[in-house]
Write an enzyme that holds these catalytic residues in place. Structure first.
Site, PDB file in Angstrom:
ATOM      1  N   PHE A  48      -4.216  25.151   5.147  1.00 59.18           N
ATOM      2  CA  PHE A  48      -4.280  26.470   4.510  1.00 59.18           C
ATOM      3  C   PHE A  48      -4.625  27.555   5.548  1.00 59.18           C
ATOM      4  CE2 PHE A  48      -7.563  28.977   1.793  1.00 59.18           C
ATOM      5  CZ  PHE A  48      -6.710  30.051   1.660  1.00 59.18           C
ATOM      6  N   TYR A  98     -20.038  16.459   4.140  1.00 59.61           N
ATOM      7  CA  TYR A  98     -19.195  17.498   4.740  1.00 59.61           C
ATOM      8  C   TYR A  98     -20.090  18.573   5.397  1.00 59.61           C
ATOM      9  CZ  TYR A  98     -16.242  21.740   4.517  1.00 59.61           C
ATOM     10  OH  TYR A  98     -15.576  22.908   4.794  1.00 59.61           O
ATOM     11  N   VAL A 116     -12.712  30.708   0.483  1.00 57.93           N
ATOM     12  CA  VAL A 116     -11.460  31.305   0.931  1.00 57.93           C
ATOM     13  C   VAL A 116     -10.357  31.041  -0.102  1.00 57.93           C
ATOM     14  CG1 VAL A 116      -9.891  31.531   2.882  1.00 57.93           C
ATOM     15  CG2 VAL A 116     -12.221  30.669   3.256  1.00 57.93           C
ATOM     16  N   LYS A 164      -3.847  21.569  -1.198  1.00 57.68           N
ATOM     17  CA  LYS A 164      -5.223  21.077  -1.274  1.00 57.68           C
ATOM     18  C   LYS A 164      -5.581  20.482  -2.640  1.00 57.68           C
ATOM     19  CE  LYS A 164      -8.528  23.227   0.869  1.00 57.68           C
ATOM     20  NZ  LYS A 164      -9.491  24.261   1.333  1.00 57.68           N
ATOM     21  N   TYR A 222     -24.633  21.440  -6.486  1.00 59.22           N
ATOM     22  CA  TYR A 222     -23.596  22.455  -6.730  1.00 59.22           C
ATOM     23  C   TYR A 222     -24.147  23.825  -6.352  1.00 59.22           C
ATOM     24  CZ  TYR A 222     -19.933  25.093  -9.040  1.00 59.22           C
ATOM     25  OH  TYR A 222     -18.893  25.953  -9.285  1.00 59.22           O
TER      26      TYR A 222
HETATM   27  N1  LIG Z   1     -10.919  26.967   2.424  1.00 56.69           N
HETATM   28  C1  LIG Z   1     -12.212  27.247   2.368  1.00 56.69           C
HETATM   29  O1  LIG Z   1     -12.684  27.857   1.401  1.00 56.69           O
HETATM   30  C2  LIG Z   1     -13.119  26.835   3.503  1.00 56.69           C
HETATM   31  C3  LIG Z   1     -14.486  27.181   3.398  1.00 56.69           C
HETATM   32  C4  LIG Z   1     -15.335  26.799   4.421  1.00 56.69           C
HETATM   33  C5  LIG Z   1     -14.841  26.143   5.540  1.00 56.69           C
HETATM   34  N2  LIG Z   1     -13.528  25.805   5.606  1.00 56.69           N
HETATM   35  C6  LIG Z   1     -13.070  25.104   6.805  1.00 56.69           C
HETATM   36  O2  LIG Z   1     -11.884  25.688   7.284  1.00 56.69           O
HETATM   37  C7  LIG Z   1     -11.087  24.700   7.938  1.00 56.69           C
HETATM   38  C8  LIG Z   1      -9.703  24.702   7.350  1.00 56.69           C
HETATM   39  O3  LIG Z   1      -9.792  24.403   5.957  1.00 56.69           O
HETATM   40  P1  LIG Z   1      -8.602  24.631   4.949  1.00 56.69           P
HETATM   41  O4  LIG Z   1      -9.173  25.238   3.736  1.00 56.69           O
HETATM   42  O5  LIG Z   1      -7.491  25.292   5.649  1.00 56.69           O
HETATM   43  O6  LIG Z   1      -8.237  23.125   4.558  1.00 56.69           O
HETATM   44  P2  LIG Z   1      -6.908  22.262   4.781  1.00 56.69           P
HETATM   45  O7  LIG Z   1      -7.242  20.908   4.270  1.00 56.69           O
HETATM   46  O8  LIG Z   1      -5.753  22.963   4.211  1.00 56.69           O
HETATM   47  O9  LIG Z   1      -6.755  22.242   6.357  1.00 56.69           O
HETATM   48  C9  LIG Z   1      -7.221  21.221   7.189  1.00 56.69           C
HETATM   49  C10 LIG Z   1      -6.038  20.702   7.974  1.00 56.69           C
HETATM   50  O10 LIG Z   1      -6.502  19.787   8.950  1.00 56.69           O
HETATM   51  C11 LIG Z   1      -5.638  18.666   8.958  1.00 56.69           C
HETATM   52  N3  LIG Z   1      -6.440  17.543   9.470  1.00 56.69           N
HETATM   53  C12 LIG Z   1      -7.464  16.908   8.868  1.00 56.69           C
HETATM   54  N4  LIG Z   1      -7.964  15.960   9.658  1.00 56.69           N
HETATM   55  C13 LIG Z   1      -7.229  15.999  10.798  1.00 56.69           C
HETATM   56  C14 LIG Z   1      -7.235  15.236  11.989  1.00 56.69           C
HETATM   57  N5  LIG Z   1      -8.125  14.245  12.169  1.00 56.69           N
HETATM   58  N6  LIG Z   1      -6.325  15.514  12.950  1.00 56.69           N
HETATM   59  C15 LIG Z   1      -5.419  16.499  12.774  1.00 56.69           C
HETATM   60  N7  LIG Z   1      -5.369  17.263  11.667  1.00 56.69           N
HETATM   61  C16 LIG Z   1      -6.259  17.005  10.689  1.00 56.69           C
HETATM   62  C17 LIG Z   1      -5.200  18.497   7.523  1.00 56.69           C
HETATM   63  O11 LIG Z   1      -4.004  17.773   7.378  1.00 56.69           O
HETATM   64  C18 LIG Z   1      -5.035  19.956   7.105  1.00 56.69           C
HETATM   65  O12 LIG Z   1      -3.735  20.424   7.371  1.00 56.69           O
HETATM   66  C19 LIG Z   1     -11.819  23.387   7.766  1.00 56.69           C
HETATM   67  O13 LIG Z   1     -12.592  23.127   8.898  1.00 56.69           O
HETATM   68  C20 LIG Z   1     -12.721  23.650   6.576  1.00 56.69           C
HETATM   69  O14 LIG Z   1     -13.853  22.818   6.622  1.00 56.69           O
HETATM   70  C21 LIG Z   1     -12.656  26.148   4.620  1.00 56.69           C
END
Ligand SMILES: NC(=O)c1ccc[n+]([C@@H]2O[C@H](COP(=O)([O-])OP(=O)(O)OC[C@H]3O[C@@H](n4cnc5c(N)ncnc54)[C@H](O)[C@@H]3O)[C@@H](O)[C@H]2O)c1
Length: 327
Positions: free
Chosen positions: A20, A152, A180, A188, A280
């Protein structure tokens, strides 16, 4: 957003680049003319999130040390003079179910990427989370004690600890994202934003469903602001920064924003929250002064404006064929 830090001769690595946030960031960097390589194991993300862009995609797992060794699928990345690395390749579902796996994979993937940044002496920007604050006091400040609720969160805390230690040798910027939402999160599933899920309920003509009584609060931040914060991180000093909207909105406000954007007047149905209140987050709210003053980031999108923009994107994507998985 125009950013003077991105030039056409710059080289950026985006891990989790099919995900994402990673795909939105990678696309923005490539649109500005930079050379961008996205690495992703597509465990969660999908390659079609990069379709139509100039981003180069390498399918690989960042946690596997063999991939980084000579002859491995990622070994060529060791020789590229990166201008910056953006690390978003994690297990991202806070309710994944296998705590040991989440912790091990997130920390080992981060360590491999940090080692690359140290080797190349380049800037590393990585995704942390507001989950570290748990049910701590609001507005949440970067220097308040963590209150970890999940494996996590524990993995992100450890990533930050290693980042702070390395931050004296290279610029390392950790961005604590709040909630986000925005384009390209459909893969997701249950971990997609509540805005995504409510949009689908409401466009199917169903009443939106919220936990009793919709008064829980979140700092919802639009993915376009998240991309802007990453671009600000290209010139910021090492540190850990909140990235939210700076406003805590009730879940009821999300439904109101969706009703406005969709031109509907659907009434909310409330149901008992299925989660243990001890694990939560009932209220998240980013205190943004450090991000404003040191990261140089100011959020531009209110919940109402972000939801309106996102709804237009979702409706346009719905009207196109072949993009259903992007929903
Ligand atoms: N979306 C939110 O609200 C949010 C909030 C806080 C933090 N985050 C952080 O932002 C980052 C991105 O999250 P997102 O929401 O885009 O989620 P997402 O799951 O869409 O993106 C994560 C991506 O990483 C890839 N991935 C996972 N493990 C991997 C590995 N070992 N090697 C290569 N690729 C790998 C997945 O296939 C995926 O495409 C993450 O670190 C997440 O913890 C997101």
């Amino acid at each position: 957003m125009a950013n003077p830090s991105i030039h056409s001769n710059r080289k950026y690595l985006v891990t989790g680049g099919c995900g994402f946030i990673g795909s939105n960031l990678a696309r923005t960097l490539a649109e500005a003319g930079a050379q961008v390589i996205a690495v992703d194991n597509t465990q969660s993300g999908v390659a079609e999130n990069l379709h139509g862009s100039e981003v180069q995609f390498t399918a690989a797992d960042v946690t596997d040390a063999r991939n980084w060794a000579p002859g491995g699928s990622l070994s060529h990345l060791n020789d590229i003079p990166w201008d910056a690395i953006f690390h978003h390749g994690d297990i991202t579902d806070p309710r994944h179910g296998d705590d040991e796996k989440v912790y091990q994979r997130n920390t080992s993937g981060f360590q491999n990427v940090l080692d690359l940044a140290l080797k190349r002496q380049c800037r590393l920007v990585f995704a942390s989370t507001a989950g570290l604050y748990g049910n701590g006091p609001v507005p949440m400040r970067e220097d308040q004690p963590n209150h970890i609720l999940t494996a996590y969160g524990k993995s992100k805390e450890e990533m930050e600890r290693r980042a702070v230690a390395a931050g004296t040798r290279i610029p390392v910027i950790g961005l604590r994202y709040f909630n986000v939402y925005g384009p390209r999160e459909g893969h997701k599933g249950r971990a997609a934003s509540m805005i995504f899920h409510l949009f689908h309920q409401m466009t199917a003509g169903k009443n939106p469903r919220l936990f009793e009584f919709g008064e829980q609060k979140r700092d919802f931040v639009y993915v376009k602001d998240i991309v802007s914060a990453n671009l600000c991180a290209l010139t910021a000093p090492s540190g850990i920064y909140n990235v939210g909207s700076g406003v805590a909105e009730e879940f009821n406000a999300v439904v109101a924003a969706l009703n406005t954007a969709l031109g509907t007047d659907l009434e909310t149905e409330f149901f008992k929250m299925p989660y243990d209140p001890a694990t939560y987050q009932m209220n998240t709210h980013a205190e943004m002064s450090k991000a404003r003053n040191q990261l140089g980031f100011s959020p531009q999108w209110s919940l109402q404006a972000g939801v309106m923009d996102y709804v237009h994107w979702l409706q346009a994507a719905n009207n196109q064929s072949g993009v259903s998985r992007s929903l």
